[in-house]
Design an enzyme around this catalytic site. Structure first.
Site, PDB file in Angstrom:
ATOM      1  CE  LYS A  12      -9.369  35.338  -2.508  1.00  0.00           C
ATOM      2  NZ  LYS A  12     -10.816  35.576  -2.516  1.00  0.00           N
ATOM      3  CG  ASP A  39     -23.858  40.137   4.103  1.00  0.00           C
ATOM      4  OD1 ASP A  39     -23.052  39.882   5.022  1.00  0.00           O
ATOM      5  OD2 ASP A  39     -24.909  40.778   4.273  1.00  0.00           O
ATOM      6  CG  ASP A  68     -16.497  34.262  -4.541  1.00  0.00           C
ATOM      7  OD1 ASP A  68     -16.021  34.390  -3.397  1.00  0.00           O
ATOM      8  OD2 ASP A  68     -17.435  33.505  -4.792  1.00  0.00           O
ATOM      9  N   GLY A 155      -4.133  28.613   0.877  1.00  0.00           N
ATOM     10  CA  GLY A 155      -5.346  27.863   0.556  1.00  0.00           C
ATOM     11  C   GLY A 155      -5.048  26.394   0.301  1.00  0.00           C
ATOM     12  CG  PHE A 156      -7.829  23.757  -0.964  1.00  0.00           C
ATOM     13  CD1 PHE A 156      -7.907  22.652  -0.133  1.00  0.00           C
ATOM     14  CD2 PHE A 156      -8.854  24.691  -0.923  1.00  0.00           C
ATOM     15  CE1 PHE A 156      -8.989  22.472   0.720  1.00  0.00           C
ATOM     16  CE2 PHE A 156      -9.946  24.520  -0.079  1.00  0.00           C
ATOM     17  CZ  PHE A 156     -10.009  23.408   0.750  1.00  0.00           C
ATOM     18  CG  HIS A 182      -7.373  29.534  -9.396  1.00  0.00           C
ATOM     19  ND1 HIS A 182      -6.199  29.125  -8.788  1.00  0.00           N
ATOM     20  CD2 HIS A 182      -8.132  30.045  -8.397  1.00  0.00           C
ATOM     21  CE1 HIS A 182      -6.261  29.381  -7.495  1.00  0.00           C
ATOM     22  NE2 HIS A 182      -7.422  29.944  -7.234  1.00  0.00           N
TER      23      HIS A 182
END
EC number: 3.6.1.66
Length: 199
Positions: A12, A39, A68, A155-156, A182
């Site tokens: 990221k 958290d 996120d 990631g994906f 994205h």
């Protein structure tokens, strides 16, 4: 301007730094400033990103940017969603990108509808109690490939097939992926918001 990235994910950081450098923004990972992870108790990307941004700003004294992001698979009712990073652990695998891809492909076996969206929500705050956080959302719709393809990204990306390119994100050159992903879309919105309101 120095901005703390409310993430310890090096992928990221690299992706976002290249997008924010034209604005003269230097992103610094919170871990490099001795700050742990916040958290993420919420069920939406925006709530988790806001919590992470406020946490990073509070613990560093710097303006903060949080992302996120996740994969939302239509056949799974939008899941894994905010639990994307931990997807593999639901199926007995250790947390990690390769295991997430493996678990997803196993769960998608025999599923006709392969439509999915990658979603990135960026939130920026000037301080922990900023009453007007900047919020940008980027979304890309594609299909889950039947096997991993390509060596780029994280990631994906190896299984997120983008019909308009005829390739997965992992097969695209980094500059093309960054412009159309994205996160690329949310970053462009965020850059515009920062120019308008902060600079």
């Amino acid at each position: 301007m120095k901005l703390v990235l409310a993430s310890n994910n090096r992928g990221k950081l690299a992706e976002l730094q290249s997008m924010f450098s034209p604005l003269g923004v230097e992103l610094v990972r919170q871990a490099d400033l001795g700050v742990g992870e916040a958290d993420e108790p919420f069920h939406t990307f925006v709530e988790n990103a806001l919590a992470k941004a406020r946490f990073a700003a509070e613990h560093t004294g710097l303006p903060a940017l949080a992302d996120d992001a996740g994969l939302c698979v239509d056949a799974f009712g939008g899941q894994p969603g905010v639990q994307t990073a931990y997807y593999a652990t639901r199926f007995g695998y250790e947390k990690g990108d390769a295991n997430n891809v493996r678990a997803l492909l196993e769960q998608m076996r025999g599923v006709a509808s392969r439509r999915a969206a990658m979603v990135s929500t960026l939130v920026a705050v000037r301080s922990p109690d900023d009453p007007e956080p900047l919020i940008a959302v980027g979304r890309v719709v594609g299909e889950i490939a039947t096997e991993p393809r390509g060596d780029g990204g994280f990631g994906f990306d190896p299984v997120m097939f983008i019909p308009e390119f005829g390739k997965t994100f992992a097969e695209l050159p980094v500059e093309v992926k960054n412009a159309h992903s994205h996160r690329g879309r949310s970053a462009q919105q965020m850059l515009a918001l920062m120019r308008e309101r902060w600079f």
